[in-house]
Structure formats: C-alpha cells, structure tokens
Design a protein around this motif. Structure first.
Motif, short mmCIF file in Angstrom:
data_model
loop_
_atom_site.label_atom_id
_atom_site.label_comp_id
_atom_site.label_asym_id
_atom_site.label_seq_id
_atom_site.Cartn_x
_atom_site.Cartn_y
_atom_site.Cartn_z
N LEU A 134 0.82 -1.21 0.00
CA LEU A 134 0.00 0.00 0.00
C LEU A 134 0.86 1.26 0.00
O LEU A 134 0.53 2.24 -0.68
N VAL A 135 1.96 1.23 0.75
CA VAL A 135 2.89 2.37 0.72
C VAL A 135 3.48 2.51 -0.68
O VAL A 135 3.56 3.63 -1.22
N ALA A 136 3.89 1.39 -1.26
CA ALA A 136 4.44 1.43 -2.63
C ALA A 136 3.41 1.97 -3.62
O ALA A 136 3.75 2.75 -4.52
N GLU A 137 2.15 1.57 -3.43
CA GLU A 137 1.09 2.06 -4.32
C GLU A 137 0.96 3.57 -4.25
O GLU A 137 0.87 4.25 -5.28
N ARG A 138 0.95 4.10 -3.02
CA ARG A 138 0.81 5.56 -2.87
C ARG A 138 1.99 6.30 -3.51
O ARG A 138 1.81 7.33 -4.16
N LEU A 139 3.20 5.77 -3.30
CA LEU A 139 4.38 6.44 -3.86
C LEU A 139 4.39 6.35 -5.38
O LEU A 139 4.72 7.32 -6.06
#
Length: 468
Positions: free
Chosen positions: A266-271
């Motif tokens: 999810l962090v990777a998705e946001r970035l």
C-alpha cells in the motif's frame, strides 16, 4: 492468510477458543450489534467522510489565509502542502494496512496478535514521521528550490516547511490512532476529536496570524499545536479500547512479516501513484497552458466526489476484513456489492450534477473564457467515469481487507504507467487530442481498473472459500 484466519474461526465455532474469542469479538462489534449492513457501513464511512472534508477544508483555509497575506505566501503554502500530501499518503497506507490485518485478526479472535499489530502500526507511522521530519527540517531549502520556488517565497516556504515538520509525528499518530479506533468499533471518537482539532486550529490560527501577526509561521504553529492536542486525546482514547493493551517491547520483538506484507504494497502504491501523477501532470503541461489549468481546476472540483468513494473504501477494509477473519465469506460478498451499489449511486449522482451544472461551474472556476469552457467540457467527460471510479476504490479496499494488498498496487502501476502516460503521449502530444484526450485516458484507466479489481475479488473470494 484466509486459510489460517478461516480455520481459527471454524475452530471457535466448536468451542476451542472459549471466552477469550467471545470477549474479543464482542469488543469489536458492540457498537454495531443488531445493526443492518447499511447501518454498519454508514457507522464507519460517515465519520471518515466528514474527517476528509475537514482535512480538505483545512488545506483550503491555509491557502485562503495565505492569499490574504500575499502571492509569495500562497506559493509557499501551496508547494509545502503538495509535499505534505506525500507524507499523509504514506501514513494513510500504513494505517490501512494495519486496519486490514487487525480486522481479520479480530474476526478470527486473535486478540493478542491484533494488539501487537496495533503497536507495530503506531511504531511504523512514528518512524516514518521522524524520517520525514528530519528530511523536511534539514533539507527544506534544497527541496523547495528543486520544486522551483521563487526567491521571494523561499524564506517563508522554508520556515513553513520546517515548522510543519515538527508536527509530522502528531499527524502520523492521529492517522494511525484514528484507524485503530475504527478497527476497535469506535468510529465516533476520532470523528469528534477531528472536529475539535479543526476548531482549535482555527482559534490558534486567528490568534497567531491576525492578532499576533506571525504570518505563514503562524499558520504552521497553529497546526502543530492543534495536532499535538489531537494526538494526545487519541492516545488516551485508544488506551481505553481493547486494542490499547499493546506493549512497545512486545510489538518490536514480535514478527513484523504480516504487518509489512499488508502495509508495504500500500505504501508502494501511494508512492507510485504520486510519482506517476507528477509525470502525468508534467506531460499535460506540454499539451497547453489552458489545458493544464482546466485539468487542475476540473480535477479539484471532481475530487469532492472521491471523498465518498474513499470513505466507502475505508468501511470496506474493516467490514470485509472482519468477515473474512470470521470465515463468513458470503456476508463479505454481500457487503462488497452493497458498498459498490452505494458508491455507484452516490458518485453517479455527483457525476450527473457535474454534467448538468458544468456550464455554471466553469465560469465560477475561471474568469478566462477559454479555460472556463474547457473546465465545463472536462466535468461533463469526467461525469461518465464516476461509477467506475467508485467501483475501483471500493474493490481496492475490499481486496485489502480480505488480505490481497498487491492487486491494488498492480492496478495502479498498470493504470499510471501503461495507460495514462502512454495514452497522454499518443492521444494528446502526438495526436493533438487536447483536453478530450486527457479525460478519455483518465476514464479508460478507471474502467479497466474497475474490471480488473472486480475479477480479482471474485477470484480471491472463491479461493478463500475453497481453502476453508
């Protein structure tokens, strides 16, 4: 993941978990016991929607107050807000990953694991906030210069960013603790505290900016003070909930694998999304200044419909996670389709409003007739994408709640890097499609994303049922 949670819940049905399971589940569902599916959805989604509106209102108020001070202040505040949006996206992703995992653990009666996950989410959010704060404080001037801040706005922008860097830990705590309280079945407390924080912030802002004449620094210090109070109140609230029994040493020493399996994608998705949006917007600049201005204005207006989708997605994470953890997959499916119908209805209605009233909204958005006409056409084109946006947001939340946190990452990567960026190049830069091409590409992304996520949820649901 579904297999272990499902077996645990199945074992509970024959009494292997005993009173601990009943106590853990009762603590979660007590505010929702006897409620209909619709009531449960609004119990969770309603406060989230209002909190998001308050957050958007706070950003608008900062820009409005900065506008009263001068053009340089507006430039400084606007660019710093864009940077802080990246931090907020990371904090939100960490909180969503924790909510997805805790909901399934609660549904399976794994109370101690849920408490450890709660502690890990708080520690991870604070760790990320400390890192961002150090970077923001020490590299404030270099970052703003890299973003092209004018020399006149640089001193104010540097001071604004450095002061707000001090509040990142409080902001991270408010984001994480709010998610945890909702997982614990208490959606009202973070809502009331959020409202109180915004009112308190307005009082601080008025005193520091207009009475104390602190300028942009007053804006920042008002935010720091209000968020400090909000974080303290949420800490006390969490301590009173069943998730407040975590210990820092246990959270640090226990395995972090499950937490990062949910949160890292999810962090990777946001970035990935933020980086892609920067490149995507940069390409639209080359289409034309009028097109870019209309794209920004229409996007800002239509973003209000996204708030409803994000609120329903937040409810989907918790409700679907809890039902998956309890091995009630049929109930999870019914929740998802009800959420989708609500999302399509609400966002479809807003899309219809955009379409019908676009000719009035355009001139209000811009005094330039060319830009106003482009805004009008943009809103009418974007209206057709609203139902697909609703489905894609809600299905992403449902998949995250069910334990599949990678599908939304894959859909974002494909949507940004395989559809939007190539589409802008071929339809707009090479094909001279103008603003029409921009919104057609945007709509195509959401249509394909909605189809992909729907298929993924159906497959994930069948697999979970088969494994149990």
């Amino acid at each position: 993941m579904a297999r272990s949670f499902g077996r645990r819940a199945a074992a509970a049905d024959v009494g292997e978990e005993g009173p601990d399971l009943v106590e853990a589940l009762a603590a979660v569902i007590q505010p929702l016991s006897g409620a209909s599916r619709l009531q449960k959805i609004f119990f969770l989604a309603g406060p989230v929607l209002v909190e998001q509106l308050l957050f958007a209102l706070a950003a608008f108020i900062d820009l409005y107050v900065a506008g009263k001070l001068g053009a340089e202040e507006v430039a400084a505040v606007g660019l710093v807000q864009a940077l802080l949006a990246v931090c907020v996206a990371v904090f939100t992703a960490l909180g969503t990953g924790a909510a997805a995992l805790i909901s399934r653990q609660a549904g399976a009666g794994q109370r101690e694991l849920a408490q450890q996950t709660a502690g890990q989410s708080i520690l991870a959010a604070c760790g990320a906030a400390v890192l961002f704060a150090m970077l923001g404080f020490t590299l404030a001037e270099e970052t703003l210069l890299l973003l092209g801040v004018a020399d006149a706005a640089l001193p104010m922008g540097r001071a604004y960013l450095q002061i707000l860097s001090l509040s990142l830990v409080f902001l991270a705590l408010m984001t994480a603790l709010g998610q945890l309280l909702r997982c614990a079945g208490d959606a009202a407390t973070p809502f009331y505290i959020g409202v109180f924080v915004q009112v308190l912030r307005l009082l601080f802002l008025y005193g520091l900016v207009f009475i104390g004449a602190w300028g942009v620094a007053g804006l920042a210090w008002a935010t720091v003070a209000a968020q400090l109070v909000g974080a303290m109140l949420l800490v006390l609230a969490l301590r009173r909930s069943w998730l407040g029994g975590w210990r820092a040493q246990e959270a640090l020493q226990s395995s972090w694998r499950l937490f990062w399996n949910c949160s890292a994608p999810l962090v990777a998705e946001r970035l990935v999304m933020r980086l892609g949006q920067l490149l995507y917007a940069g390409m639209i600049v080359y289409v034309g200044a009028d097109v870019y201005a209309a794209f920004l204005l229409a996007g800002s207006i239509s973003s209000f419909s996204f708030l409803a989708g994000y609120a329903l997605a937040a409810a989907a994470v918790i409700l679907v996670g809890y039902e998956f953890g309890s091995a009630r997959f049929g109930e999870a499916r019914r929740f998802v389709w009800l959420l989708c119908r609500l999302g399509i209805g609400i966002m479809g209605f807003l899309g219809l409003a955009f379409f019908v009233f676009a000719s009035w909204i355009g001139p209000l958005a811009s005094a330039d007739k060319v830009v106003a006409d482009l805004v009008c056409w943009s809103l009418q084109l974007d209206a057709f994408a609203q139902p697909f946006i609703a489905v894609s947001l809600i299905l992403a939340g449902a998949l995250q709640g069910s334990g599949d946190c990678r599908s939304s990452l894959f859909s974002t990567i494909a949507g940004i890097w395989l559809i939007r960026i190539p589409g802008i190049f071929f339809l707009c830069l090479w094909g001279h499609g103008g603003i029409t091409g921009v919104w057609l590409v945007n709509g195509l992304d959401y249509v394909l994303r909605a189809i992909f996520l729907t298929k993924r949820f159906q497959m994930h649901l069948k697999q979970a049922v088969h494994e149990v």
